[in-house]
Structures are given as C-alpha cells and as structure tokens.
Design a protein around this motif. Sequence first.
Motif, PDB file in Angstrom:
ATOM      1  N   PHE A   6       0.873  -1.175   0.000  1.00  0.00           N
ATOM      2  CA  PHE A   6       0.000   0.000   0.000  1.00  0.00           C
ATOM      3  C   PHE A   6       0.902   1.215   0.000  1.00  0.00           C
ATOM      4  CE2 PHE A   6      -2.433  -3.523   1.377  1.00  0.00           C
ATOM      5  CZ  PHE A   6      -3.735  -3.283   0.951  1.00  0.00           C
ATOM      6  N   PHE A   7       0.807   2.009  -1.077  1.00  0.00           N
ATOM      7  CA  PHE A   7       1.858   2.989  -1.341  1.00  0.00           C
ATOM      8  C   PHE A   7       1.292   4.276  -1.899  1.00  0.00           C
ATOM      9  CE2 PHE A   7       5.469   4.168  -4.400  1.00  0.00           C
ATOM     10  CZ  PHE A   7       6.149   4.897  -3.437  1.00  0.00           C
ATOM     11  N   ASN A   8       1.751   5.373  -1.330  1.00  0.00           N
ATOM     12  CA  ASN A   8       1.541   6.704  -1.904  1.00  0.00           C
ATOM     13  C   ASN A   8       2.638   7.596  -1.369  1.00  0.00           C
ATOM     14  OD1 ASN A   8       0.659   9.257  -2.765  1.00  0.00           O
ATOM     15  ND2 ASN A   8      -1.485   8.697  -2.565  1.00  0.00           N
ATOM     16  N   ASN A   9       3.301   8.353  -2.226  1.00  0.00           N
ATOM     17  CA  ASN A   9       4.362   9.216  -1.723  1.00  0.00           C
ATOM     18  C   ASN A   9       3.824  10.502  -1.111  1.00  0.00           C
ATOM     19  OD1 ASN A   9       3.791  10.150  -4.467  1.00  0.00           O
ATOM     20  ND2 ASN A   9       5.555  11.506  -4.217  1.00  0.00           N
ATOM     21  N   LYS A  10       2.485  10.638  -1.063  1.00  0.00           N
ATOM     22  CA  LYS A  10       1.844  11.712  -0.304  1.00  0.00           C
ATOM     23  C   LYS A  10       1.416  11.141   1.046  1.00  0.00           C
ATOM     24  CE  LYS A  10      -0.799  15.284   0.856  1.00  0.00           C
ATOM     25  NZ  LYS A  10      -1.305  14.731   2.140  1.00  0.00           N
ATOM     26  N   ASP A 174      -7.498  15.570  -3.025  1.00  0.00           N
ATOM     27  CA  ASP A 174      -6.955  16.919  -2.922  1.00  0.00           C
ATOM     28  C   ASP A 174      -5.815  17.089  -3.925  1.00  0.00           C
ATOM     29  OD1 ASP A 174      -4.606  15.793  -1.770  1.00  0.00           O
ATOM     30  OD2 ASP A 174      -5.440  15.977   0.237  1.00  0.00           O
ATOM     31  N   LEU A 175      -5.368  18.297  -4.075  1.00  0.00           N
ATOM     32  CA  LEU A 175      -4.330  18.622  -5.050  1.00  0.00           C
ATOM     33  C   LEU A 175      -3.040  17.861  -4.774  1.00  0.00           C
ATOM     34  CD1 LEU A 175      -3.081  20.315  -7.342  1.00  0.00           C
ATOM     35  CD2 LEU A 175      -2.696  22.130  -5.665  1.00  0.00           C
ATOM     36  N   PHE A 176      -2.634  17.797  -3.494  1.00  0.00           N
ATOM     37  CA  PHE A 176      -1.360  17.180  -3.162  1.00  0.00           C
ATOM     38  C   PHE A 176      -1.366  15.680  -3.478  1.00  0.00           C
ATOM     39  CE2 PHE A 176      -1.566  20.920  -0.398  1.00  0.00           C
ATOM     40  CZ  PHE A 176      -0.376  21.537  -0.744  1.00  0.00           C
ATOM     41  N   SER A 177      -2.491  15.025  -3.236  1.00  0.00           N
ATOM     42  CA  SER A 177      -2.580  13.601  -3.531  1.00  0.00           C
ATOM     43  C   SER A 177      -2.477  13.351  -5.035  1.00  0.00           C
ATOM     44  CB  SER A 177      -3.904  13.045  -3.002  1.00  0.00           C
ATOM     45  OG  SER A 177      -3.726  11.811  -2.369  1.00  0.00           O
ATOM     46  N   LYS A 179      -0.946  15.297  -7.222  1.00  0.00           N
ATOM     47  CA  LYS A 179       0.444  15.547  -7.593  1.00  0.00           C
ATOM     48  C   LYS A 179       1.324  14.366  -7.198  1.00  0.00           C
ATOM     49  CE  LYS A 179       0.213  19.608  -9.521  1.00  0.00           C
ATOM     50  NZ  LYS A 179       0.536  19.758 -10.972  1.00  0.00           N
ATOM     51  N   GLY A 180       1.046  13.807  -6.016  1.00  0.00           N
ATOM     52  CA  GLY A 180       1.791  12.626  -5.603  1.00  0.00           C
ATOM     53  C   GLY A 180       1.582  11.467  -6.549  1.00  0.00           C
ATOM     54  N   LEU A 181       0.345  11.300  -7.007  1.00  0.00           N
ATOM     55  CA  LEU A 181       0.026  10.227  -7.942  1.00  0.00           C
ATOM     56  C   LEU A 181       0.770  10.422  -9.264  1.00  0.00           C
ATOM     57  CD1 LEU A 181      -1.721   7.694  -8.288  1.00  0.00           C
ATOM     58  CD2 LEU A 181      -3.554   9.169  -9.126  1.00  0.00           C
ATOM     59  N   GLN A 182       0.877  11.658  -9.698  1.00  0.00           N
ATOM     60  CA  GLN A 182       1.590  11.955 -10.938  1.00  0.00           C
ATOM     61  C   GLN A 182       3.079  11.643 -10.819  1.00  0.00           C
ATOM     62  OE1 GLN A 182       0.316  16.034 -11.334  1.00  0.00           O
ATOM     63  NE2 GLN A 182      -1.293  15.523 -12.795  1.00  0.00           N
TER      64      GLN A 182
END
Length: 328
Positions: A6-10, A174-177, A179-182
Amino acid sequence: MKTIAFFNNKGGVGKTSLVYHLAWMYADLGLRVLAADLDPQANLTTMFLDEDGLESLWPDGMPGRTILAPLLPLLEGEGGIADPHVEDIAGIGLLAGDLALSGFEDELSQQWPYCLEGKARAFRVIGAFHQILARAAQLREADIVLIDVGPNLGAINRAALIAANHVAIPLAPDLFSLKGLQNLGPRLREWRSGWTERLKMSPAGLDLPQGQMDPLGYVVMQHAVRLDRPVKAYAKWMARIPGVYREAVLGEATPQAGVTIARDPHCLSTSKHYRSLMPLAQEAHKPMFFLKPADGAIGGHGQAVQDCYRDFLTLALEIAKRAGVTLP
C-alpha cells in the motif's frame, strides 16, 4: 501467497490505518495474515502494540526483534538473511518496523547500479526484503502479506515494492494527492522496468523477486461527506482522479474522458472519515469495526461501527478478488 503493498508518496492519506484494518478484516475472514511494517517510521507497529509490547521488541542495548534484525548479517558482511521474528497479534503475524531501518537506505542506493554488473551481493541486498517476507510468510503459513511503506520514492520503498506482487494506492481527494500520484506512477513503471533489466544479469541460484508491482487500483480515503455526497470543495479533485490514475500509473497516453469514480473499474472503494471512532480504536488497540459499547462505542458510534465493518469488508473482498486470493 500474495504480497500487496500500500503505497503513496503523499503522506496523511490514511495508508497505515488502511493496512491495519485490512489485516484484522482478513484475519476475521479466516485468512492467515502477515502484516509487514517496512516504513522506518514504524507507524503500523505502533498501531498493533502498546508501549510495553514495543519495548519488548526494541530492548535497550540489544538487537531488536524487528525487520532490521534479519538484515544485520548481510549489512555486517557476515552472511545472508537471518530468520525474522514474527510477533503474534491475536492470530495476525506482525513483522515489526524499526526506526533504524532508515540506515539501510544508503546501502540499497549503492547496490542498485551494481546489479547491472551482475554482482551477487548487490542482488542479495536489493532482494533482502523479498527473502525476509518469504521466510516470515512461511513461518506463519500466510495466505496474504500486507506491506506498509513510507510516503516517499526512496530506495527502501523501491526494494519493498519490488518484493510485492500487487500495489494498491490510497488517495485523498486533494491537489497534493493528485500531484503525488503523478510522481508515483512513472516511478513505479521505472522501478519495474529497471528491475526487469537487472534480473537478466542476476547470477544463478539466488532467490529473487520478480518485481511484478501489478497495480490493483486506488482507494479514496477520508473524503468529507455531507448527506452521503462528497463536499463540493473535493468534488473537482475526485473528478480528476480516474484520468490521472490511468495516465500516471497505467501509462495510458489518452485516458478515457468522462469516467467518474463511481464508474471507474480502477477504484477499489471510497472510505468515509470515521473520525469519531479512531480515538476509541487507538485507546482500545483494536480496529474501529471491532469496537464494543465497553470501548465507548455507544449511541451513534454503534451504527458507525457497523458501517465501518461493512465498508472494510467490501474493500477486503474486492482486493482479494483482484489479487487472486482465495477466501476460506
């Protein structure tokens, strides 16, 4: 046995809470579960254990019984991977995290390019998490391994993701999530292709992961709800998630337009806040959906507990289906 990271850099999207609750849910469904804390912040471990339990795993002046312990012979140049300690938590196997795991980051970074030269030690270092997870899963006869990792794109997470069959991505609207996904999507594809290239150079006889990192989908976490609809401020970010996921994670050059989260096959689920339950769950050291009146889950909390169980059951079944995990 399936491994799911389970991974997200945000950070702050509820990733660790998601892993914790899914571990309990799968155990409740009759699966043998291993929860692996590969985040140097060790937040998953602190959710499972109280202070006395943590102290027993991290004794002063002695090697701990954590994810770091089996790595020490390899890091000290004395051998390979030692057998890991798996803590039993009500039938769930916990491979406990360690704050000192961050010291493994430099070694992983240094050895990554040496794999292209076919150096055996480099492959043993990069494949270390895979070996530890495999041994721990064998000890527990695990049906499923849930991996929690930190919110970054560093070498520890690269090695952890290489050890995973599948990747699920928790998101916040949200915006940060977004951007993190990108950032996350292209890096996942880069890690997958980079490891595939390196495997061609690997010496014979080593137990190495295949680096599948197959994207299972995304979970929209902690969206605010009013009358069962997302608050308007989040609506535009939720509308963008399907397209960004397809482009960034799946590499689609022209993502299908007009797909909503409700109709997106890549959306595993959306999850409500359950903010009022979390403090009770933390105090009781149990998942939110197992809270009882004795834990303070009375009145409206009782209905929220039932709703929470239903939501996590639906998510657990969907993840199991996509990962090919057979339920008892």
